[in-house]
Design a protein around this motif. Structure first.
Motif, mmCIF file in Angstrom:
data_model
loop_
_atom_site.group_PDB
_atom_site.id
_atom_site.type_symbol
_atom_site.label_atom_id
_atom_site.label_comp_id
_atom_site.label_asym_id
_atom_site.label_seq_id
_atom_site.Cartn_x
_atom_site.Cartn_y
_atom_site.Cartn_z
ATOM 1 N N LEU A 174 2.747 1.201 -5.473
ATOM 2 C CA LEU A 174 1.847 0.178 -6.004
ATOM 3 C C LEU A 174 2.593 -0.871 -6.816
ATOM 4 C CD1 LEU A 174 -1.161 2.453 -6.985
ATOM 5 C CD2 LEU A 174 -0.916 0.990 -4.971
ATOM 6 N N GLU A 175 3.663 -0.457 -7.495
ATOM 7 C CA GLU A 175 4.490 -1.437 -8.207
ATOM 8 C C GLU A 175 5.116 -2.417 -7.225
ATOM 9 O OE1 GLU A 175 7.246 0.893 -10.418
ATOM 10 O OE2 GLU A 175 5.799 1.450 -11.975
ATOM 11 N N ALA A 176 5.531 -1.912 -6.059
ATOM 12 C CA ALA A 176 6.103 -2.787 -5.027
ATOM 13 C C ALA A 176 5.047 -3.760 -4.510
ATOM 14 C CB ALA A 176 6.666 -1.942 -3.885
ATOM 15 N N VAL A 177 3.831 -3.271 -4.304
ATOM 16 C CA VAL A 177 2.740 -4.145 -3.850
ATOM 17 C C VAL A 177 2.463 -5.235 -4.877
ATOM 18 C CG1 VAL A 177 0.274 -4.241 -3.310
ATOM 19 C CG2 VAL A 177 1.668 -2.365 -2.418
ATOM 20 N N PRO A 216 -1.062 9.894 -0.772
ATOM 21 C CA PRO A 216 -1.536 9.120 -1.927
ATOM 22 C C PRO A 216 -0.561 8.007 -2.282
ATOM 23 C CG PRO A 216 -0.586 11.191 -2.654
ATOM 24 C CD PRO A 216 -0.628 11.255 -1.158
ATOM 25 N N PRO A 217 -1.064 6.843 -2.675
ATOM 26 C CA PRO A 217 -0.167 5.761 -3.098
ATOM 27 C C PRO A 217 0.486 6.117 -4.430
ATOM 28 C CG PRO A 217 -2.446 5.145 -3.493
ATOM 29 C CD PRO A 217 -2.471 6.448 -2.743
ATOM 30 N N THR A 218 1.798 6.083 -4.472
ATOM 31 C CA THR A 218 2.519 6.442 -5.689
ATOM 32 C C THR A 218 2.628 5.240 -6.623
ATOM 33 O OG1 THR A 218 4.660 5.844 -4.731
ATOM 34 C CG2 THR A 218 3.888 8.125 -4.405
ATOM 35 N N PHE A 269 3.372 -9.132 -3.847
ATOM 36 C CA PHE A 269 2.200 -9.978 -3.623
ATOM 37 C C PHE A 269 1.669 -10.614 -4.904
ATOM 38 C CE2 PHE A 269 2.420 -7.104 -0.012
ATOM 39 C CZ PHE A 269 2.356 -8.018 1.041
ATOM 40 N N GLU A 270 2.425 -10.460 -6.009
ATOM 41 C CA GLU A 270 2.134 -11.137 -7.269
ATOM 42 C C GLU A 270 0.678 -10.963 -7.703
ATOM 43 O OE1 GLU A 270 3.369 -15.165 -6.588
ATOM 44 O OE2 GLU A 270 5.497 -14.667 -6.746
ATOM 45 N N THR A 271 0.280 -9.713 -7.818
ATOM 46 C CA THR A 271 -1.102 -9.405 -8.196
ATOM 47 C C THR A 271 -1.287 -9.249 -9.702
ATOM 48 O OG1 THR A 271 -0.743 -7.025 -8.004
ATOM 49 C CG2 THR A 271 -1.433 -8.201 -6.005
ATOM 50 N N GLY A 272 -0.200 -9.463 -10.459
ATOM 51 C CA GLY A 272 -0.310 -9.314 -11.907
ATOM 52 C C GLY A 272 -0.455 -7.879 -12.372
ATOM 53 N N GLY A 273 0.035 -6.925 -11.580
ATOM 54 C CA GLY A 273 -0.039 -5.514 -11.968
ATOM 55 C C GLY A 273 -1.378 -4.862 -11.689
ATOM 56 N N LYS A 315 7.293 -3.784 5.749
ATOM 57 C CA LYS A 315 8.576 -4.475 5.616
ATOM 58 C C LYS A 315 8.632 -5.279 4.322
ATOM 59 C CE LYS A 315 9.638 -4.953 10.551
ATOM 60 N NZ LYS A 315 9.790 -5.910 11.678
ATOM 61 N N ALA A 316 7.519 -5.887 3.969
ATOM 62 C CA ALA A 316 7.478 -6.727 2.767
ATOM 63 C C ALA A 316 7.712 -5.906 1.507
ATOM 64 C CB ALA A 316 6.141 -7.455 2.673
ATOM 65 N N ILE A 317 7.171 -4.693 1.461
ATOM 66 C CA ILE A 317 7.307 -3.867 0.253
ATOM 67 C C ILE A 317 8.388 -2.794 0.419
ATOM 68 C CG2 ILE A 317 4.913 -4.259 -0.457
ATOM 69 C CD1 ILE A 317 4.247 -1.460 0.608
#
Length: 261
Positions: free
Chosen positions: A49-52, A43-45, A56-60, A25-27
């Motif tokens: 991963l851009e949404a994650v 596979p994660p597209t 979650f502010e992971t800095g890319g 729901k978050a992404i």
């Protein structure tokens, strides 16, 4: 490597105390989609991963991991250790007598070079993408200081035709504007010199270790043995000694670029 990415995604989710449904729901993905990613069924597209990264502010972080994994899975096994060295290096000293260094190639130039080889069907696009993706090292946080010495004949060799070469030399000029990129040209008037024996790169790591990469037709050689590093370091000093200073090199590149019309 893909398993590593999936594990890190799972660790991120569980560390936030989220179920797969809540994470989805978050992404803005379904919980079943998250589950299929975490079990390796899907596979994660890049978009996933851009949404994650964004939510979650992971800095890319996860987008960069995907690029790194895709690059390592496509390139030859013998090249993978050097790609890791490139990413960790604080200084890269590159010499090329035949082609533009890979870290400074345009996509069209790389495609023209790789298409002349013996790649299996369907491998050209992934190999080109992997080569271009490697260039992200020059724009990463704390990028290496790149010193690239290139023989003038490289600027005049028609790889891919005039349009490709003009774009490539313009790209070199733009790259030279980066504070961490220094380009030197060995003028054609130099004649015979030690660099004509072959291309090489010397990488200096944060712990001051030096590694050398030597390229040839079959595969590249990566070494940190002192007996290998010493002659390569001596060759570097000699090619730097016959190369033009940065500003004169840039002027020469600009002059040659005008001839590719």
């Amino acid at each position: 490597m893909s398993e590593f990415l999936i594990t890190e995604l799972r660790i991120l989710r569980t560390s936030r105390g989220l179920s797969q449904e809540d994470f989805g729901k978050a992404i803005k993905y379904s919980g079943s989609h998250v589950s299929s990613v975490e079990t390796g069924q899907r596979p994660p597209t890049e978009e996933y991963l851009e949404a994650v990264d964004r939510v979650f502010e992971t800095g890319g972080l996860f987008s960069r991991l995907l690029v790194r994994i895709n690059t390592l899975e496509v390139v030859h096994v013998w090249l993978r250790p050097w790609i890791e060295v490139e990413r960790d290096a604080i200084v890269l000293k590159s010499y090329e007598p035949l082609v533009i260094p890979g870290l400074l190639q345009t996509e069209a130039y790389a495609r023209s070079l790789l298409s002349t080889g013996t790649l299996p069907a369907g491998q050209l696009d992934p190999q080109v993408r992997a080569r271009i993706d490697r260039q992200q090292v020059l724009g990463q946080d704390n990028p290496p200081l790149l010193f690239a010495v290139i023989d003038e004949t490289v600027l005049r060799r028609a790889v891919g035709g005039a349009a490709v070469m003009r774009e490539q030399l313009d790209h070199l000029l733009m790259a030279s504007e980066r504070p961490n990129v220094n380009i030197h040209i060995v003028p054609a008037s130099t004649g015979a010199y030690v660099g004509l024996n072959g291309a090489f790169v010397i990488a200096t790591l944060p712990d001051s270790r030096e590694l050398a990469y030597l390229d040839h037709q079959l595969e590249g050689l990566v070494s940190e043995r002192p007996n290998d590093i010493l002659p390569v370091r001596e060759a570097w000093e000699k090619v730097r000694g016959v190369a033009l200073p940065v500003q004169q090199s840039i002027e020469l590149i600009r002059e040659v670029a005008k001839t590719w019309t």
